[in-house]
Design an enzyme around this catalytic site. Structure first.
Site, PDB file in Angstrom:
ATOM      1  N   SER A 148       0.849  -1.185   0.000  1.00 55.61           N
ATOM      2  CA  SER A 148       0.000   0.000   0.000  1.00 55.61           C
ATOM      3  C   SER A 148       0.884   1.234   0.000  1.00 55.61           C
ATOM      4  O   SER A 148       2.016   1.203   0.503  1.00 55.61           O
ATOM      5  CB  SER A 148      -0.888   0.030   1.247  1.00 55.61           C
ATOM      6  OG  SER A 148      -1.563   1.273   1.379  1.00 55.61           O
ATOM      7  N   TYR A 162      -1.832  -0.972  10.525  1.00 53.48           N
ATOM      8  CA  TYR A 162      -1.887  -1.056   9.061  1.00 53.48           C
ATOM      9  C   TYR A 162      -0.651  -0.396   8.447  1.00 53.48           C
ATOM     10  O   TYR A 162       0.010  -0.973   7.580  1.00 53.48           O
ATOM     11  CB  TYR A 162      -3.162  -0.388   8.545  1.00 53.48           C
ATOM     12  CG  TYR A 162      -3.347  -0.543   7.053  1.00 53.48           C
ATOM     13  CD1 TYR A 162      -3.788  -1.753   6.521  1.00 53.48           C
ATOM     14  CD2 TYR A 162      -3.074   0.502   6.182  1.00 53.48           C
ATOM     15  CE1 TYR A 162      -3.954  -1.909   5.150  1.00 53.48           C
ATOM     16  CE2 TYR A 162      -3.243   0.357   4.814  1.00 53.48           C
ATOM     17  CZ  TYR A 162      -3.686  -0.846   4.304  1.00 53.48           C
ATOM     18  OH  TYR A 162      -3.840  -1.008   2.940  1.00 53.48           O
TER      19      TYR A 162
END
Length: 262
Positions: A148, A162
């Site tokens: 990501s 995350y």
């Protein structure tokens, strides 16, 4: 030089975790369009079966929970029952968790780190034999870890585990690449930006607003994601090893850090 089949996946066998929806489905659909036979896996069997039916006979559902090592090994065994080799593995299954710093929970930390970091490692480990079976330095197998842009830059939300997990997976990609290249297996990562999905509800539900902060002035499309994944899975990327391909419309590498308004 004949480049006409550089992006063909004809005859290739792929597995996409988290393949029933979102980015995983975009990738699976793109692979199938290029001629691959694609196994998709997700924790929810009905969603997995529904997506496989929608994508056609070259998409096969293998529902499995890969959040544990046992689940990773079970999925690898299921693939081995059906195939003698695996050409492409996409480690896409992932989770996110947002909570204020003062309240951030151990469960929110462990769930995300286990699925986003531990599972890609142990699933690749479990599939090592199948990935090696048809691989050579002239025709390598491919592992694509879906990371990501949040592993490369901060977002404004309190998604501590995350952020940490995606940064870790980007570096783990390099370490895995260094080990597996000797077996004819290339490992890279693909770092998406704003794509509409259940995980990225901001892009899904407020796409126009999100787009104003992106140099390309739009969120990503399924074709954008499929194209990047096809590149990393195909002959076209056979000399790209241990890298992270950022697919975000310029947010990480071509942004001045300010809102862009039309």
């Amino acid at each position: 030089m004949d480049t006409s089949r550089f992006f063909s996946l004809e005859g290739r066998v792929a597995l996409v975790t988290g393949g029933s929806r979102g980015i995983g489905r975009m990738i699976a659909e793109g692979f199938i369009a290029q001629g691959a036979r694609v196994y998709i896996s997700s924790r929810k069997a009905p969603a997995c079966e529904e997506t496989a039916a929608a994508l056609g006979p070259d998409c096969i559902a293998l529902p499995m929970d890969v959040s544990t090592v046992e689940g990773c090994r079970a999925l690898a065994a299921a693939v081995a029952e059906r195939e003698e080799r695996l050409d492409i593995l996409v480690n896409n299954a992932g989770a996110a968790w947002g909570m204020a710093f003062e309240e951030f929970s151990e469960s929110g930390w462990d769930k995300v780190m286990d699925l986003n970091v531990k599972s890609p490692f142990f699933l690749t480990q479990a599939l090592h034999g199948l990935l090696k079976a048809g691989a050579s330095h002239e025709a390598p197998s491919k592992v694509i870890n879906i990371t990501s842009i949040d592993g490369l830059r901060l977002n404004p939300w309190e998604t501590y585990s995350y952020h940490a997990s995606k940064a870790a997976l980007i570096y783990l990609t390099k370490r895995m690449a260094a080990r597996l290249i000797g077996d004819g297996i290339i490992v890279n990562s693909l770092a998406p930006g704003a794509f509409a999905s259940e995980m990225n509800r901001a892009a899904r539900d407020h796409g126009d607003e999100v787009a104003r902060r992106i140099p390309m002035r739009r969120i990503g499309t399924p074709e954008d994601m499929a194209g990047a994944a096809i590149f990393l899975a195909s002959r076209a990327s056979d000399y790209v090893v241990g890298d992270t391909l950022v697919v975000d419309g310029g947010l990480v590498n071509a942004s001045l850090g300010i809102s862009i308004d039309a």
